[in-house]
Design a protein around this motif. Structure first.
Motif, PDB file in Angstrom:
ATOM      1  N   SER A 236       0.788  -1.228   0.000  1.00 14.48           N
ATOM      2  CA  SER A 236       0.000   0.000   0.000  1.00 14.48           C
ATOM      3  C   SER A 236       0.818   1.275   0.000  1.00 14.48           C
ATOM      4  N   GLY A 237       2.025   1.205   0.545  1.00 17.70           N
ATOM      5  CA  GLY A 237       2.851   2.408   0.625  1.00 17.70           C
ATOM      6  C   GLY A 237       2.572   3.269   1.831  1.00 17.70           C
ATOM      7  N   ILE A 238       1.695   2.833   2.742  1.00 16.47           N
ATOM      8  CA  ILE A 238       1.422   3.669   3.920  1.00 16.47           C
ATOM      9  C   ILE A 238       2.552   3.580   4.941  1.00 16.47           C
ATOM     10  N   ALA A 239       3.367   2.554   4.824  1.00 16.53           N
ATOM     11  CA  ALA A 239       4.474   2.393   5.776  1.00 16.53           C
ATOM     12  C   ALA A 239       5.596   1.621   5.109  1.00 16.53           C
ATOM     13  N   SER A 240       6.806   1.802   5.625  1.00 21.52           N
ATOM     14  CA  SER A 240       7.948   1.056   5.106  1.00 21.52           C
ATOM     15  C   SER A 240       7.888  -0.380   5.610  1.00 21.52           C
ATOM     16  N   GLN A 241       8.623  -1.252   4.961  1.00 21.91           N
ATOM     17  CA  GLN A 241       8.676  -2.650   5.404  1.00 21.91           C
ATOM     18  C   GLN A 241       9.255  -2.738   6.822  1.00 21.91           C
ATOM     19  N   GLU A 242      10.191  -1.846   7.145  1.00 19.90           N
ATOM     20  CA  GLU A 242      10.774  -1.839   8.481  1.00 19.90           C
ATOM     21  C   GLU A 242       9.741  -1.444   9.530  1.00 19.90           C
ATOM     22  N   ASP A 243       8.899  -0.458   9.207  1.00 19.78           N
ATOM     23  CA  ASP A 243       7.836  -0.055  10.127  1.00 19.78           C
ATOM     24  C   ASP A 243       6.876  -1.209  10.397  1.00 19.78           C
ATOM     25  N   ILE A 244       6.486  -1.892   9.337  1.00 17.28           N
ATOM     26  CA  ILE A 244       5.551  -3.013   9.484  1.00 17.28           C
ATOM     27  C   ILE A 244       6.176  -4.130  10.289  1.00 17.28           C
ATOM     28  N   ASP A 245       7.447  -4.435  10.002  1.00 17.33           N
ATOM     29  CA  ASP A 245       8.142  -5.504  10.740  1.00 17.33           C
ATOM     30  C   ASP A 245       8.221  -5.189  12.230  1.00 17.33           C
ATOM     31  N   GLU A 246       8.338  -3.905  12.553  1.00  9.96           N
ATOM     32  CA  GLU A 246       8.401  -3.506  13.958  1.00  9.96           C
ATOM     33  C   GLU A 246       7.078  -3.810  14.655  1.00  9.96           C
ATOM     34  N   TYR A 247       5.968  -3.552  13.987  1.00  7.40           N
ATOM     35  CA  TYR A 247       4.662  -3.885  14.557  1.00  7.40           C
ATOM     36  C   TYR A 247       4.504  -5.396  14.708  1.00  7.40           C
ATOM     37  N   VAL A 248       4.998  -6.129  13.736  1.00  3.24           N
ATOM     38  CA  VAL A 248       4.918  -7.597  13.801  1.00  3.24           C
ATOM     39  C   VAL A 248       5.701  -8.117  15.001  1.00  3.24           C
ATOM     40  N   ARG A 249       6.870  -7.532  15.244  1.00  4.95           N
ATOM     41  CA  ARG A 249       7.681  -7.957  16.399  1.00  4.95           C
ATOM     42  C   ARG A 249       6.952  -7.697  17.711  1.00  4.95           C
ATOM     43  N   HIS A 250       6.061  -6.738  17.718  1.00  4.19           N
ATOM     44  CA  HIS A 250       5.304  -6.425  18.937  1.00  4.19           C
ATOM     45  C   HIS A 250       3.963  -7.147  18.996  1.00  4.19           C
ATOM     46  N   GLY A 251       3.747  -8.078  18.047  1.00  2.00           N
ATOM     47  CA  GLY A 251       2.562  -8.932  18.126  1.00  2.00           C
ATOM     48  C   GLY A 251       1.454  -8.659  17.135  1.00  2.00           C
ATOM     49  N   ALA A 252       1.685  -7.817  16.153  1.00  3.17           N
ATOM     50  CA  ALA A 252       0.641  -7.518  15.170  1.00  3.17           C
ATOM     51  C   ALA A 252       0.286  -8.756  14.353  1.00  3.17           C
ATOM     52  N   VAL A 253      -1.027  -8.977  14.165  1.00  2.17           N
ATOM     53  CA  VAL A 253      -1.486 -10.094  13.332  1.00  2.17           C
ATOM     54  C   VAL A 253      -2.357  -9.613  12.177  1.00  2.17           C
ATOM     55  N   GLY A 254      -2.774  -8.355  12.217  1.00  3.66           N
ATOM     56  CA  GLY A 254      -3.641  -7.862  11.166  1.00  3.66           C
ATOM     57  C   GLY A 254      -3.714  -6.356  11.137  1.00  3.66           C
ATOM     58  N   VAL A 255      -4.365  -5.846  10.078  1.00  2.00           N
ATOM     59  CA  VAL A 255      -4.505  -4.413   9.878  1.00  2.00           C
ATOM     60  C   VAL A 255      -5.941  -4.111   9.468  1.00  2.00           C
ATOM     61  N   ILE A 256      -6.561  -3.122  10.124  1.00  2.00           N
ATOM     62  CA  ILE A 256      -7.864  -2.620   9.698  1.00  2.00           C
ATOM     63  C   ILE A 256      -7.808  -1.097   9.686  1.00  2.00           C
ATOM     64  N   ILE A 257      -8.355  -0.512   8.634  1.00  2.00           N
ATOM     65  CA  ILE A 257      -8.291   0.933   8.360  1.00  2.00           C
ATOM     66  C   ILE A 257      -6.888   1.502   8.598  1.00  2.00           C
ATOM     67  N   GLY A 258      -5.881   0.721   8.239  1.00  2.00           N
ATOM     68  CA  GLY A 258      -4.500   1.170   8.364  1.00  2.00           C
ATOM     69  C   GLY A 258      -3.909   1.045   9.747  1.00  2.00           C
ATOM     70  N   ARG A 259      -4.664   0.496  10.702  1.00  2.00           N
ATOM     71  CA  ARG A 259      -4.195   0.370  12.088  1.00  2.00           C
ATOM     72  C   ARG A 259      -3.912  -1.096  12.415  1.00  2.00           C
ATOM     73  N   PHE A 260      -2.862  -1.309  13.192  1.00  2.00           N
ATOM     74  CA  PHE A 260      -2.444  -2.666  13.525  1.00  2.00           C
ATOM     75  C   PHE A 260      -3.108  -3.155  14.810  1.00  2.00           C
ATOM     76  N   ILE A 261      -3.454  -4.448  14.821  1.00  2.00           N
ATOM     77  CA  ILE A 261      -4.048  -5.072  16.001  1.00  2.00           C
ATOM     78  C   ILE A 261      -3.316  -6.366  16.325  1.00  2.00           C
ATOM     79  N   ASP A 262      -3.374  -6.749  17.625  1.00  2.00           N
ATOM     80  CA  ASP A 262      -2.758  -8.010  18.021  1.00  2.00           C
ATOM     81  C   ASP A 262      -3.796  -9.130  17.981  1.00  2.00           C
ATOM     82  N   ALA A 263      -3.401 -10.320  18.436  1.00  2.00           N
ATOM     83  CA  ALA A 263      -4.272 -11.492  18.330  1.00  2.00           C
ATOM     84  C   ALA A 263      -5.532 -11.379  19.171  1.00  2.00           C
TER      85      ALA A 263
END
Length: 328
Positions: A236-263
């Motif tokens: 999508s281009g809303i964030a860099s791959q590094e930004d997304i990976d950082e959210y994943v490291r903190h437990g992100a499992v999905g995205v809704i309306i551009g916002r990250f959520i955990d399990a």
């Protein structure tokens, strides 16, 4: 659903001149309605009786077993699954489509989501639109059976510099065009360089008015994204791959309306959120009708998190996804 007509213990009606093949007005009326597909008014005219009499004839036909109604096992299964999902996640409604072994799930979900949204729209509504391939399919396939006055379609997240194929501004524009509504695009990027710049921009009168409109939406349609290597959020281009990976490291499992959520469906807040322009997750939950359209095996965990997080009031999915969710 199918109907079958049989002449079981017909009670002759001598007051009418019947065709040779019928010896009962009830059977004749049932045949004209179910087999010839005439309207009740047309049948009443042909038989020379009132429409209320035809209504009674059709009711009697069902009671006497002249007409039997059978719900197909597929439709029954989808309805049962929808009710179970409604109960499990505390939803107001669920619409389930068949699962087919084809690459067109997004379009089929979009068509179903468009139908659900179209049935809800009322005069004067403000409709919030997120972004993504499924949301674009909803926008592209929606059709109103008749014009509805004073509609507004508003973009709820900032604009993206990435792929235009499923951008928020495109989804909003397409839907507004399809339903002949006023289109309000959000005049800001999805993500700014600093928190201070975001605060300054949002202090502009024009954006204040746009956010007042966003916060007054009557219903919203959104999809669910996973965070895999081929995910929409990464394209999508809303964030860099590094930004997304950082959210994943903190437990992100999905995205809704551009916002990250955990399990557990909880928002994951980080530096990106401080710079992001658009509806926040707690604001999403204030929208009266929230239609989530999502499916696919790669999104099961993300969809489950979305539903248990209470972000949706209505859910559109396919059988395979629905069954997988019941197993979680």
């Amino acid at each position: 659903m199918s109907e079958m007509i049989s002449e079981k213990n017909p009670a002759p009606d001598r007051s009418l001149t019947l065709p040779t093949e019928f010896d009962d007005a009830v059977v004749w009326a049932a045949w004209l309605y179910y087999a010839d597909q005439l309207t009740q008014s047309e049948i009443a005219k042909r038989l020379g009786v009132s429409r209320a009499t035809i209504v009674n004839y059709l009711q009697e036909a069902r009671e006497r077993g002249i007409v039997s109604i059978r719900i197909s096992s597929e439709a029954n299964g989808r309805t049962t699954l929808a009710r179970k999902l409604t109960e499990k996640y505390g939803l107001d409604g669920v619409f389930v489509i068949p699962s087919l072994d084809d690459p067109h799930l997004v379009d089929r979900l979009g068509e179903a989501g468009a139908r659900v949204l179209a049935e809800q729209i009322k005069p004067g509504d403000t409709i919030g639109v997120a972004w993504g391939r499924t949301v674009l399919a909803v926008a592209d396939l929606i059709s109103l059976p008749q014009p509805i006055e004073n509609l507004t379609v508003v973009q709820v997240t900032g604009s993206s510099t990435g792929s235009p194929d499923f951008s928020a501004e495109l989804c909003t524009s397409v839907m507004s065009s399809r339903i002949k509504a006023r289109c309000v695009n959000l005049l800001a990027p999805a993500v700014l360089t600093t928190r201070e710049l975001k605060e300054m921009l949002l202090d502009e009168p024009v954006l204040k008015k746009q956010f007042e409109l966003i916060h007054s939406t009557d219903r919203i349609v959104f999809g669910v994204g996973d965070i895999g290597v081929k995910s929409t959020v990464r394209a999508s281009g809303i964030a860099s791959q590094e930004d997304i990976d950082e959210y994943v490291r903190h437990g992100a499992v999905g995205v809704i309306i551009g916002r990250f959520i955990d399990a557990a469906g909880r928002p994951l807040l980080g530096d990106l959120d401080d710079r992001m322009v658009g509806l926040a997750l707690e604001e999403l939950q204030q929208v009266p009708s929230r239609i989530c359209v999502a499916g696919g095996k790669t999104k099961i965990t993300a969809i489950h998190a979305t539903l248990i997080g209470g972000y949706a009031t209505h859910f559109v999915t396919d059988i395979a996804t629905g069954e997988a969710l019941l197993g979680k």
